[in-house]
Design a protein around this motif. Sequence first.
Motif, PDB file in Angstrom:
ATOM      1  N   ASN A 270       8.195 -26.037  64.209  1.00 14.10           N
ATOM      2  CA  ASN A 270       8.877 -25.295  63.130  1.00 14.10           C
ATOM      3  C   ASN A 270       7.943 -24.508  62.313  1.00 14.10           C
ATOM      4  N   SER A 271       6.719 -24.906  62.075  1.00 14.10           N
ATOM      5  CA  SER A 271       5.872 -23.942  61.397  1.00 14.10           C
ATOM      6  C   SER A 271       5.191 -22.868  61.799  1.00 14.10           C
ATOM      7  N   LYS A 272       5.264 -22.717  63.489  1.00 16.62           N
ATOM      8  CA  LYS A 272       4.754 -21.782  64.228  1.00 16.62           C
ATOM      9  C   LYS A 272       5.882 -21.073  64.661  1.00 16.62           C
ATOM     10  N   ASN A 273       7.067 -21.550  64.430  1.00 14.67           N
ATOM     11  CA  ASN A 273       8.478 -20.941  64.884  1.00 14.67           C
ATOM     12  C   ASN A 273       8.296 -20.831  66.440  1.00 14.67           C
ATOM     13  N   VAL A 274       8.005 -21.697  67.117  1.00 16.18           N
ATOM     14  CA  VAL A 274       7.748 -21.655  68.805  1.00 16.18           C
ATOM     15  C   VAL A 274       8.526 -22.839  69.367  1.00 16.18           C
ATOM     16  N   ILE A 275       9.340 -22.327  70.222  1.00 16.61           N
ATOM     17  CA  ILE A 275      10.266 -23.622  70.917  1.00 16.61           C
ATOM     18  C   ILE A 275       9.342 -24.110  71.980  1.00 16.61           C
ATOM     19  N   ARG A 276       9.050 -25.379  71.737  1.00 15.91           N
ATOM     20  CA  ARG A 276       8.474 -26.312  72.639  1.00 15.91           C
ATOM     21  C   ARG A 276       9.118 -27.627  72.875  1.00 15.91           C
ATOM     22  N   PRO A 277       9.596 -27.837  73.962  1.00 18.42           N
ATOM     23  CA  PRO A 277      10.409 -29.014  74.155  1.00 18.42           C
ATOM     24  C   PRO A 277       9.592 -30.320  73.966  1.00 18.42           C
ATOM     25  N   ILE A 278      10.211 -31.439  73.828  1.00 27.61           N
ATOM     26  CA  ILE A 278       9.528 -32.601  73.646  1.00 27.61           C
ATOM     27  C   ILE A 278      10.170 -33.688  74.374  1.00 27.61           C
ATOM     28  N   GLY A 279       9.340 -34.375  75.194  1.00 31.94           N
ATOM     29  CA  GLY A 279       9.769 -35.573  76.066  1.00 31.94           C
ATOM     30  C   GLY A 279       8.983 -36.520  75.958  1.00 31.94           C
ATOM     31  N   VAL A 280       9.459 -37.999  76.402  1.00 32.41           N
ATOM     32  CA  VAL A 280       9.037 -39.027  76.268  1.00 32.41           C
ATOM     33  C   VAL A 280       9.099 -40.034  77.535  1.00 32.41           C
ATOM     34  N   LEU A 281       7.943 -40.448  78.010  1.00 34.39           N
ATOM     35  CA  LEU A 281       8.164 -41.315  79.032  1.00 34.39           C
ATOM     36  C   LEU A 281       7.374 -42.489  78.897  1.00 34.39           C
ATOM     37  N   GLY A 282       7.678 -43.612  79.709  1.00 34.94           N
ATOM     38  CA  GLY A 282       6.829 -44.988  79.536  1.00 34.94           C
ATOM     39  C   GLY A 282       7.133 -45.614  80.885  1.00 34.94           C
ATOM     40  N   VAL A 283       6.142 -46.705  80.975  1.00 32.61           N
ATOM     41  CA  VAL A 283       6.126 -47.530  81.749  1.00 32.61           C
ATOM     42  C   VAL A 283       6.042 -49.009  81.447  1.00 32.61           C
ATOM     43  N   GLY A 284       7.068 -49.830  82.130  1.00 35.58           N
ATOM     44  CA  GLY A 284       7.176 -51.288  81.621  1.00 35.58           C
ATOM     45  C   GLY A 284       7.417 -51.363  80.333  1.00 35.58           C
TER      46      GLY A 284
END
Length: 801
Positions: A270-284
């Motif tokens: 938000n501060s940089k006004n840059v669209i950057r998607p966020i993902g989460v992954l995990g194992v076990g």
Amino acid sequence: MRISDRGFRLFVPMLSVAFVFALMLFRTAYAEDHTPTALKLGQSLPGTQPLQVDEPIDVWMVSGINRFAERELSRSELTRQQHWQRDYSSDDHYLQSVRPNRKRFAEIIGVVDSRVDHPGIRMTLSHDQFNSAPPILASSGHCVAYEVNWPVLDGVTGEGLLLSPKGRDPIATVIAIPDAQWSPEAFVGLIENADVHPFVLRLVQQGCEVLIPTLLSRECEFSGHPLVGFTNQPHREFVYRTSFEIGRHVIGYEVQKVLAAVDHFVARRNSKNVIRPIGVLGVGEGGLVGMYAAAIDPRIDSALVCGYFDNRENVWREPIYRNVWGLLSEFADADIASLIAPRRLTIEACRVPEVDGPPSVTAGRRGGAAPGQIHSAEIASVRDEFTRAKSHYEPLGRRDQIKLVISGDDTAATATGPAGSEAALSSFLIGLDVEHLNGTAAALTSHLPLPDPSARQARQVNELVERNQRLVRDSPRIRDEHWRQADRSTVAAWETTTRSYRDEFYDEVIGRLPHAMLPINPRSRLIFDEEKFKGYEVVLDVFTDVIAAGILLLPTDLKPGERRPVVVCQHGLEGTAASTLEQRKDQFLRRGFAAELALRGFIVYAPQNPYRGGDAFREIQRKSNPLKRSLFSYIIPQHERTLQWLCTLPHVDRDRIAFYGISYGGKTAMRVPPFVPEYALSICSADFNEWIGKTTSNLYRASYVYTGEYEIWEWNMGNIASYAELACMMTPRPFMVERGHRDGVAPDEWVASEYAKVRRHYDELGIGDSTTIEFFNGPHTIRGLGTFAFLHKHLNWPEPK
């Protein structure tokens, strides 16, 4: 079939008349032969069917409740949908319709605390040590790695590694969570581990920055306290134990660490006004944490769950740190996936680190860790659960947003391939607007000494344990605030204003079974015939496969038409109904307290409670917790059924039935009579104490944190009611505590302090003579002096001369 209330009112007098007539005939026969052998052993009590069973009653009871609980788990899919009102008409309507479910899900995993206001990812080493550039831990041609931490809650931080693409701005952010057996360094290949495929490096090569948090491990190095001792509990279980009673969870804490990182990345975006998607992954274990985080936080655009997604009806077989109160009453894995919809969700069935049980007990460590196993999932089971999850994406027109990938041989029974397959990563990246996955990634080369994983694990464990201790210390204030609406001006006002509190504790802490009881179907057999009393073993039906059972002691001097008070005498842990009749070495009495009370002329009933058989009964708790139930969800109906039957007996005064329990029976004294109004009074022996501290303290040697009673914790009890509040729920019925100075349950000071709240409460209501405590110079046992006098006084039965 259930007898109507009217039918039951008509049935009881008829049964009473028949029983009196039969008893008169019996007494006449007995008078003709004064020897104790006048009655034939095995003969049934008038008005009951013969009891014919060779299996021990306690074994029968425990195995039956286990079958009931397993059956309830298997039908949970049919019942949990009543908690959902999904609206598939549009994405916005859908998100609005599942908002209450999302909130409840956050609550049951303990995500209830506000995170820090100003999140930030911080380099662990000072920049000043390296002039101006951040310290690079390791690098490759495409990636640089830093050791970082970030604030989460007051006194709680996340720690791990941050990987950034070299020489360019990231196009997406990924929080990649390793299994609990893997350190962040192992997850990226900096530490050799044959089980780990460092696939996250490929994400950096594609232009993603990747944050890798540290999870609490399954090791036990820091499970304990140097002033008390250490146990073989995995770190995850040790924190689970200190969390559960105050409405927190190791799962929730780790989800909070993920969400605090999301807070940082969103604030930066938000501060940089840059669209950057966020993902989460995990194992076990990381797959569990990642899926739960994505379900709670819609800011996460894409989720990849590797080696966790499955049918959860056997969650009770998994490690106890996966036990979530009420989970399957509303949230199977498919339902959790529905909270991620319509966002991108990729499920990968893959090989995960397997667990056969807790760490072994070694020299200098206590045992007592709960059993639990983790195995790679059966592919057919994953497919079935995935089909259920997909059914929530399809009505939204988003079937292409959920994908199942089988790593390895998709014809095998269980997943064989490692996490992070090409297909899984490609699907995950689509949700981050990254369409291509190119080549293999170069390995990292370290430039600085790698972080000490043991020291980091110690910090992560100790931060959460200390936070829980602070919450425990604050819990009396929370309870006082919670009970503010209770009116102590008069007894009537108290009873009126505390009904909702009583219901809340039953529903939210104990768990109420929503089932109608079966017909009583009493069966009995005479098991002994003494000069002063005779004993019948009794079995009653409660629910399908659930019985109530015990031993009824009838004095031999009962007169026709006479009604006497009853004392229900409850045994302790691993005891039987018969153990209340037996003399113990540490007892002050000549015989067990049930026999002594029968000799004093009371009618006595000694119930068999199901806390017997070690893991066999503790499995009841494990099977029940996911459906928002506990061991006492069965014990309360068992006592209701017992009293219902006792009140049909011609010599029982239904208004004078008391409860007297020792040890685990004392726990029963705190959790049954307050919710069974037919009990006229309650005596808690060898258990009353400051319960929240007893179940959570890491400094008290006899705390349940250090014992093998892994079934003992009750969800969020510390914020609702401890023993003082439970005792006050007895008002205006009499309540007493019996306490030996050398009882290791808790220090005298804890007991006295907690009881002082009860005494003040009764005094303020003008009924101070209805409660008392007796201290005596003895161990964990029944003294039977002041308590017997209390029974005689409040049950209006003369003491023997």
